[in-house]
Design an enzyme around this catalytic site. Structure first.
Site, PDB file in Angstrom:
ATOM      1  N   ARG A   1      11.166  -1.259  11.071  1.00 26.77           N
ATOM      2  CA  ARG A   1      10.060  -0.902  11.951  1.00 26.77           C
ATOM      3  C   ARG A   1       9.980  -1.862  13.125  1.00 26.77           C
ATOM      4  O   ARG A   1      10.151  -3.064  12.949  1.00 26.77           O
ATOM      5  CB  ARG A   1       8.735  -0.955  11.179  1.00 26.77           C
ATOM      6  CG  ARG A   1       8.319   0.376  10.624  1.00 26.77           C
ATOM      7  CD  ARG A   1       7.168   0.267   9.679  1.00 26.77           C
ATOM      8  NE  ARG A   1       5.968  -0.351  10.235  1.00 26.77           N
ATOM      9  CZ  ARG A   1       4.796  -0.376   9.603  1.00 26.77           C
ATOM     10  NH1 ARG A   1       4.692   0.186   8.409  1.00 26.77           N
ATOM     11  NH2 ARG A   1       3.748  -0.958  10.143  1.00 26.77           N
TER      12      ARG A   1
ATOM     13  N   ARG B   1     -10.146   1.157   8.955  1.00 27.19           N
ATOM     14  CA  ARG B   1      -9.824  -0.216   9.335  1.00 27.19           C
ATOM     15  C   ARG B   1     -10.958  -0.860  10.121  1.00 27.19           C
ATOM     16  O   ARG B   1     -10.865  -2.032  10.456  1.00 27.19           O
ATOM     17  CB  ARG B   1      -8.562  -0.231  10.189  1.00 27.19           C
ATOM     18  CG  ARG B   1      -7.274  -0.327   9.364  1.00 27.19           C
ATOM     19  CD  ARG B   1      -6.083  -0.147  10.300  1.00 27.19           C
ATOM     20  NE  ARG B   1      -4.966  -0.961   9.940  1.00 27.19           N
ATOM     21  CZ  ARG B   1      -3.822  -0.482   9.413  1.00 27.19           C
ATOM     22  NH1 ARG B   1      -3.695   0.784   9.146  1.00 27.19           N
ATOM     23  NH2 ARG B   1      -2.840  -1.304   9.151  1.00 27.19           N
TER      24      ARG B   1
ATOM     25  N   LYS C   1       0.811  -1.221   0.000  1.00 31.42           N
ATOM     26  CA  LYS C   1       0.000   0.000   0.000  1.00 31.42           C
ATOM     27  C   LYS C   1       0.848   1.275   0.000  1.00 31.42           C
ATOM     28  O   LYS C   1       0.603   2.182  -0.780  1.00 31.42           O
ATOM     29  CB  LYS C   1      -0.931   0.030   1.231  1.00 31.42           C
ATOM     30  CG  LYS C   1      -1.902  -1.128   1.291  1.00 31.42           C
ATOM     31  CD  LYS C   1      -2.823  -0.994   2.488  1.00 31.42           C
ATOM     32  CE  LYS C   1      -2.125  -0.920   3.827  1.00 31.42           C
ATOM     33  NZ  LYS C   1      -1.781  -2.155   4.499  1.00 31.42           N
TER      34      LYS C   1
HETATM   35  P1  ADP Z   1       0.560  -2.010   8.218  1.00 27.75           P
HETATM   36  O1  ADP Z   1       1.892  -2.177   7.597  1.00 27.75           O
HETATM   37  O2  ADP Z   1       0.307  -3.026   9.303  1.00 27.75           O
HETATM   38  O3  ADP Z   1      -0.570  -1.855   7.249  1.00 27.75           O
HETATM   39  P2  ADP Z   1       0.402   0.816   9.129  1.00 27.75           P
HETATM   40  O4  ADP Z   1       1.682   1.514   8.954  1.00 27.75           O
HETATM   41  O5  ADP Z   1      -0.734   1.184   8.238  1.00 27.75           O
HETATM   42  O6  ADP Z   1       0.700  -0.739   9.118  1.00 27.75           O
HETATM   43  O7  ADP Z   1      -0.106   0.977  10.649  1.00 27.75           O
HETATM   44  C1  ADP Z   1       0.751   0.646  11.720  1.00 27.75           C
HETATM   45  C2  ADP Z   1      -0.050   0.550  13.013  1.00 27.75           C
HETATM   46  O8  ADP Z   1      -0.714   1.790  13.284  1.00 27.75           O
HETATM   47  C3  ADP Z   1      -1.188  -0.487  13.010  1.00 27.75           C
HETATM   48  O9  ADP Z   1      -0.718  -1.779  13.338  1.00 27.75           O
HETATM   49  C4  ADP Z   1      -2.116   0.094  14.090  1.00 27.75           C
HETATM   50  O10 ADP Z   1      -1.610  -0.145  15.387  1.00 27.75           O
HETATM   51  C5  ADP Z   1      -2.008   1.581  13.843  1.00 27.75           C
HETATM   52  N1  ADP Z   1      -3.038   2.060  12.885  1.00 27.75           N
HETATM   53  C6  ADP Z   1      -2.806   2.566  11.642  1.00 27.75           C
HETATM   54  N2  ADP Z   1      -3.961   2.929  11.036  1.00 27.75           N
HETATM   55  C7  ADP Z   1      -4.942   2.643  11.912  1.00 27.75           C
HETATM   56  C8  ADP Z   1      -6.383   2.765  11.884  1.00 27.75           C
HETATM   57  N3  ADP Z   1      -7.040   3.264  10.810  1.00 27.75           N
HETATM   58  N4  ADP Z   1      -7.090   2.352  12.969  1.00 27.75           N
HETATM   59  C9  ADP Z   1      -6.463   1.862  14.050  1.00 27.75           C
HETATM   60  N5  ADP Z   1      -5.130   1.709  14.146  1.00 27.75           N
HETATM   61  C10 ADP Z   1      -4.375   2.090  13.102  1.00 27.75           C
END
Ligand code: ADP
Ligand code: ZN
Length: 217
Positions: free
Chosen positions: A155, A88, A13
């Protein structure tokens, strides 16, 4: 174009949205990036979300929704946006519907074994957030960002244990949203990856063709 990019963690993404950003000039709102910036700067928001992000759990809706509203208000109207990592949950999707219209869903379908391979060798630029992979998408100089010269790091949630949890959270809490958007008749562009070494350019080319058919590019 107002788009949501969907897909499991590690489905590409972030990589695809930043390429679409440079090709189409759209704004990209990446929820995870916003949280990581706040974690790094140890802001009040960063302190609130730390324990969730580190465990691979969803940050509570009331926090996320607030961040989204503030960020969305900064999008220039003529530009449009890609949402990466939002919504999400169903509540997040409903809040979004009250604010703006979504033109297209960009869905990334990637098998779990590819995701695990990718995430465990992923590296991120400390300064600009660009994404690399020490096996499949190497920077020109080891440990250094091609774009800005920043140093690359892994990360803290890209560990086997937390990756497993994030995949589970995606399956249980986020993937039901796809049905929600199908019922609303939002058009989908689906990219399916079946090989580890599929270059991002191939995926982007197909996506752009499909976006043109929908008059969105
Ligand atoms: P991934 O690589 O898992 O898609 P992201 O970088 O999008 O990770 O998000 C990292 C973390 O930030 C998630 O695991 C969650 O803890 C938090 N997070 C991100 N976006 C959301 C959201 N829309 N709702 C709740 N938590 C979120
Ligand atoms: Zn960089």
């Amino acid at each position: 174009m107002n788009a949501i990019i969907f897909g499991a963690p590690g489905s590409g993404k972030g990589t695809y949205s930043s390429r679409l950003q440079s090709k189409l000039g759209v704004d990209v709102i990446a929820m995870g990036d916003i949280f990581r910036e706040n974690l790094k700067a140890e802001t009040p928001l960063g302190k609130k979300v730390k324990s969730y992000v580190e465990k691979g759990l969803l940050v509570p809706d009331y926090i996320v929704i607030d961040v989204l509203k503030q960020r969305l208000a900064k999008v220039a109207k003529e530009k449009g946006f890609i949402l990466d990592g939002y919504p999400r949950t169903i509540d997040q999707a409903k809040t979004l519907e009250g604010i703006t219209k979504i033109d297209v869903i960009l869905l990334q379908m990637v098998p779990d074994w590819i995701i695990i391979e990718r995430l465990s060798s992923r590296r991120i630029c400390k300064s600009c957030g660009a994404v690399y992979n020490i096996r499949f998408l190497k920077p020109k100089v080891e440990g250094v960002c091609d774009k800005c010269g920043g140093s690359l790091y892994q990360r803290s949630d890209d560990t086997p244990e937390v990756i497993k949890r994030r995949l589970q959270v995606y399956q249980e809490q986020t993937s039901p949203l796809l049905q929600h958007y199908k019922e609303k008749n939002v058009p989908f562009i689906v990219s399916s990856i079946t090989a580890l070494d599929t270059p991002p350019e191939t995926v982007i080319e197909t996506m752009l063709k499909e976006l043109k058919k929908l008059n969105l590019a």
